[in-house]
Structure formats: C-alpha cells, structure tokens
Scaffold this motif. Structure first.
Motif, PDB file in Angstrom:
ATOM      1  N   GLN A  45       0.928  -1.292  -0.037  1.00 57.47           N
ATOM      2  CA  GLN A  45       0.078   0.071  -0.038  1.00 57.47           C
ATOM      3  C   GLN A  45       0.728   1.382   0.089  1.00 57.47           C
ATOM      4  OE1 GLN A  45      -2.362  -0.232   3.425  1.00 57.47           O
ATOM      5  NE2 GLN A  45      -4.210  -1.499   2.679  1.00 57.47           N
ATOM      6  N   ARG A  46       1.682   1.256   0.744  1.00 56.99           N
ATOM      7  CA  ARG A  46       2.711   2.477   0.835  1.00 56.99           C
ATOM      8  C   ARG A  46       3.468   2.623  -0.229  1.00 56.99           C
ATOM      9  NH1 ARG A  46       4.333   5.409   5.542  1.00 56.99           N
ATOM     10  NH2 ARG A  46       2.205   4.674   6.312  1.00 56.99           N
ATOM     11  N   LEU A  47       3.905   1.662  -0.905  1.00 60.23           N
ATOM     12  CA  LEU A  47       4.909   1.831  -1.952  1.00 60.23           C
ATOM     13  C   LEU A  47       4.173   2.242  -3.415  1.00 60.23           C
ATOM     14  CD1 LEU A  47       7.480  -1.209  -1.524  1.00 60.23           C
ATOM     15  CD2 LEU A  47       7.666   1.363  -1.029  1.00 60.23           C
ATOM     16  N   ALA A  48       2.723   1.964  -3.148  1.00 54.56           N
ATOM     17  CA  ALA A  48       1.988   2.204  -4.490  1.00 54.56           C
ATOM     18  C   ALA A  48       1.602   3.879  -4.442  1.00 54.56           C
ATOM     19  CB  ALA A  48       0.751   1.441  -4.298  1.00 54.56           C
ATOM     20  N   LEU A  49       2.016   4.389  -3.400  1.00 55.43           N
ATOM     21  CA  LEU A  49       1.681   5.989  -3.135  1.00 55.43           C
ATOM     22  C   LEU A  49       2.599   6.770  -4.126  1.00 55.43           C
ATOM     23  CD1 LEU A  49       1.300   6.471   0.716  1.00 55.43           C
ATOM     24  CD2 LEU A  49      -0.583   6.371  -1.128  1.00 55.43           C
ATOM     25  N   PRO A  50       2.183   7.869  -4.771  1.00 54.28           N
ATOM     26  CA  PRO A  50       2.949   8.676  -5.798  1.00 54.28           C
ATOM     27  C   PRO A  50       4.161   8.940  -5.581  1.00 54.28           C
ATOM     28  CG  PRO A  50       0.604   9.221  -5.718  1.00 54.28           C
ATOM     29  CD  PRO A  50       0.662   8.460  -4.777  1.00 54.28           C
ATOM     30  N   GLN A  51       4.443   9.441  -4.198  1.00 56.61           N
ATOM     31  CA  GLN A  51       5.688   9.891  -3.776  1.00 56.61           C
ATOM     32  C   GLN A  51       6.740   8.872  -3.744  1.00 56.61           C
ATOM     33  OE1 GLN A  51       2.842   9.976  -1.791  1.00 56.61           O
ATOM     34  NE2 GLN A  51       3.526   9.567   0.241  1.00 56.61           N
ATOM     35  N   PHE A  52       6.433   7.588  -4.067  1.00 53.74           N
ATOM     36  CA  PHE A  52       7.436   6.172  -4.084  1.00 53.74           C
ATOM     37  C   PHE A  52       7.687   6.076  -5.310  1.00 53.74           C
ATOM     38  CE2 PHE A  52       5.702   6.361   0.390  1.00 53.74           C
ATOM     39  CZ  PHE A  52       6.873   6.341   0.953  1.00 53.74           C
ATOM     40  N   ALA A  53       6.919   6.591  -6.257  1.00 55.45           N
ATOM     41  CA  ALA A  53       7.125   6.191  -7.794  1.00 55.45           C
ATOM     42  C   ALA A  53       8.617   6.402  -8.311  1.00 55.45           C
ATOM     43  CB  ALA A  53       6.077   6.722  -8.670  1.00 55.45           C
ATOM     44  N   GLY A  54       9.126   5.606  -8.799  1.00 53.02           N
ATOM     45  CA  GLY A  54      10.433   5.693  -9.290  1.00 53.02           C
ATOM     46  C   GLY A  54      11.544   5.823  -8.293  1.00 53.02           C
ATOM     47  N   ARG A  55      11.367   5.766  -6.894  1.00 51.02           N
ATOM     48  CA  ARG A  55      12.207   6.114  -5.779  1.00 51.02           C
ATOM     49  C   ARG A  55      12.799   4.996  -5.278  1.00 51.02           C
ATOM     50  NH1 ARG A  55      11.410  11.132  -3.122  1.00 51.02           N
ATOM     51  NH2 ARG A  55      13.313  10.886  -2.226  1.00 51.02           N
ATOM     52  N   ASP A  56      14.107   5.127  -4.856  1.00 46.42           N
ATOM     53  CA  ASP A  56      14.655   3.888  -4.048  1.00 46.42           C
ATOM     54  C   ASP A  56      14.183   3.923  -2.584  1.00 46.42           C
ATOM     55  OD1 ASP A  56      16.219   3.057  -6.203  1.00 46.42           O
ATOM     56  OD2 ASP A  56      18.151   4.295  -5.850  1.00 46.42           O
ATOM     57  N   VAL A  57      13.840   2.772  -1.925  1.00 45.42           N
ATOM     58  CA  VAL A  57      13.264   2.506  -0.659  1.00 45.42           C
ATOM     59  C   VAL A  57      13.982   1.690   0.154  1.00 45.42           C
ATOM     60  CG1 VAL A  57      11.144   2.711   0.765  1.00 45.42           C
ATOM     61  CG2 VAL A  57      10.964   3.621  -1.489  1.00 45.42           C
ATOM     62  N   VAL A  58      14.387   1.969   1.246  1.00 47.20           N
ATOM     63  CA  VAL A  58      14.907   1.038   2.216  1.00 47.20           C
ATOM     64  C   VAL A  58      13.800   0.665   3.036  1.00 47.20           C
ATOM     65  CG1 VAL A  58      16.731   0.537   3.914  1.00 47.20           C
ATOM     66  CG2 VAL A  58      17.185   1.604   1.832  1.00 47.20           C
ATOM     67  N   ILE A  59      13.476  -0.443   3.287  1.00 40.96           N
ATOM     68  CA  ILE A  59      12.374  -0.813   4.152  1.00 40.96           C
ATOM     69  C   ILE A  59      12.977  -1.541   5.419  1.00 40.96           C
ATOM     70  CG2 ILE A  59      10.215  -2.065   4.659  1.00 40.96           C
ATOM     71  CD1 ILE A  59       9.810  -2.012   1.712  1.00 40.96           C
ATOM     72  N   ASN A  60      13.144  -0.863   6.552  1.00 40.60           N
ATOM     73  CA  ASN A  60      13.804  -1.387   7.877  1.00 40.60           C
ATOM     74  C   ASN A  60      12.900  -2.360   8.490  1.00 40.60           C
ATOM     75  OD1 ASN A  60      15.148  -1.863  10.205  1.00 40.60           O
ATOM     76  ND2 ASN A  60      15.497   0.245  10.648  1.00 40.60           N
ATOM     77  N   GLY A  61      12.968  -3.786   8.686  1.00 35.20           N
ATOM     78  CA  GLY A  61      12.363  -4.480   9.520  1.00 35.20           C
ATOM     79  C   GLY A  61      11.444  -5.465   8.787  1.00 35.20           C
ATOM     80  N   PHE A  62      11.474  -5.257   7.426  1.00 33.55           N
ATOM     81  CA  PHE A  62      10.651  -6.178   6.652  1.00 33.55           C
ATOM     82  C   PHE A  62      11.392  -6.669   5.531  1.00 33.55           C
ATOM     83  CE2 PHE A  62       7.970  -6.608   2.759  1.00 33.55           C
ATOM     84  CZ  PHE A  62       6.940  -7.300   3.470  1.00 33.55           C
ATOM     85  N   PRO A  63      11.077  -7.815   5.153  1.00 32.55           N
ATOM     86  CA  PRO A  63      10.238  -8.893   5.743  1.00 32.55           C
ATOM     87  C   PRO A  63      11.098  -9.614   6.710  1.00 32.55           C
ATOM     88  CG  PRO A  63      11.124  -9.521   3.670  1.00 32.55           C
ATOM     89  CD  PRO A  63      11.674  -8.244   3.634  1.00 32.55           C
TER      90      PRO A  63
END
Length: 163
Positions: A45-63
């Motif tokens: 859900q969070r990664l589908a938000l527009p502000q995440f489009a094309g951005r590199d994201v580090v997800i701490n504590g998952f999976p």
C-alpha cells in the motif's frame, strides 16, 4: 527513502476503520505479534503511493519471514522494482554481546532471556528467508562487525554499487 515496518503499523493504527488496523488491534489485545500477512499488505500500500514512484526505498524490519516475503512477492505490483535485500552480517556471539552490552538484566529491551529469545526467533524465522533470497540472487550481505558506523555505511554503499 526510508520506511520502518513499525511506522507502517503505527500509521495504520491511526485508521481505526481499516480492516488491517482491526486485525492489528485484535492481535495486540490478545498479546500476539502483528499477523504475518498484514505487513506485506502495508508495504505494498505504501509503495503504491505517488511519492514512492521511481524512488529507491529501504524498508527496515521487513520482511522477517519467508512467508512475508512470498506474500509480498505475490502482491507487489510490477511497477515496483525490488532490488536485493541488505543483510547486516554479525556472528551470533557478537549479536549477543551488542544486545547485552552495558545493560542490567532488565531494560527497555527486555531481560537477557527475552533478548536471547529474539535472537533464536531470528535464527528460526529469518534465516530461511535469507537463504531463499541468497539462492535467488536477491541478498546483498554487508559485514556489520565493525563498531564504527562509518565503516558499516561504507560497506552498504559498496554493496549497493555492486547490485
């Protein structure tokens, strides 16, 4: 960008009418952890938000488990490109040393026994996921044995540049 799994859960709890929030609250009220299938849904859900489009994201504590990873993989839209996971490698002895350093038996992190149980849960639940990621070329290992944060940061940069 950086996301923490705990923040995703906290944010969802601010939406009491959502089904995921209700499931989290039910689990908390029963003294259980967040259901395994909830976190992958929150991440997608969070990664589908527009502000995440094309951005590199580090997800701490998952999976944390292979089941969470597989659930995420099944539900992750093609528009989200997943890069290798980072594993900060420490020996079990060093993990115990760091968890217990400078702590009395009871701390905010729990008792020494509770901290040991967390390490055992990591070995039982997380190691199979890490093995799966590694077998599929989706795991980048960073030597985290240095006590100097800058050295670990250099290891992360070098690892990301290799992927």
């Amino acid at each position: 960008m950086h996301l923490k799994a705990t923040d995703l859960v906290r944010d969802e709890l601010a939406t009491p009418t959502s089904q995921l929030c209700q499931r989290i609250v039910e689990a908390q009220n029963a003294g259980r952890p967040v259901p395994l299938d909830v976190l992958p849904k929150l991440v997608v859900q969070r990664l589908a938000l527009p502000q995440f489009a094309g951005r590199d994201v580090v997800i701490n504590g998952f999976p944390k488990t292979l089941a969470q990873l597989q659930d995420f993989d099944r539900n992750c839209p093609d528009s989200i490109q997943v890069v290798p996971a980072l594993f900060f490698d420490l020996s079990p002895k060093e993990i115990h040393r760091r968890l217990n350093k400078g702590r009395d038996d009871d701390t905010a992190d729990g008792t020494r026994t509770e901290r040991s149980a967390k390490v055992q849960a990591f070995i039982t639940d997380t190691v199979p996921m890490l093995e799966y990621l590694n077998e599929n070329g989706r795991l980048a290992t960073v030597d985290a044995s240095s006590s100097v944060p800058a050295a670990v940061a250099l290891g992360v940069r070098a690892t990301l540049n290799d992927t």
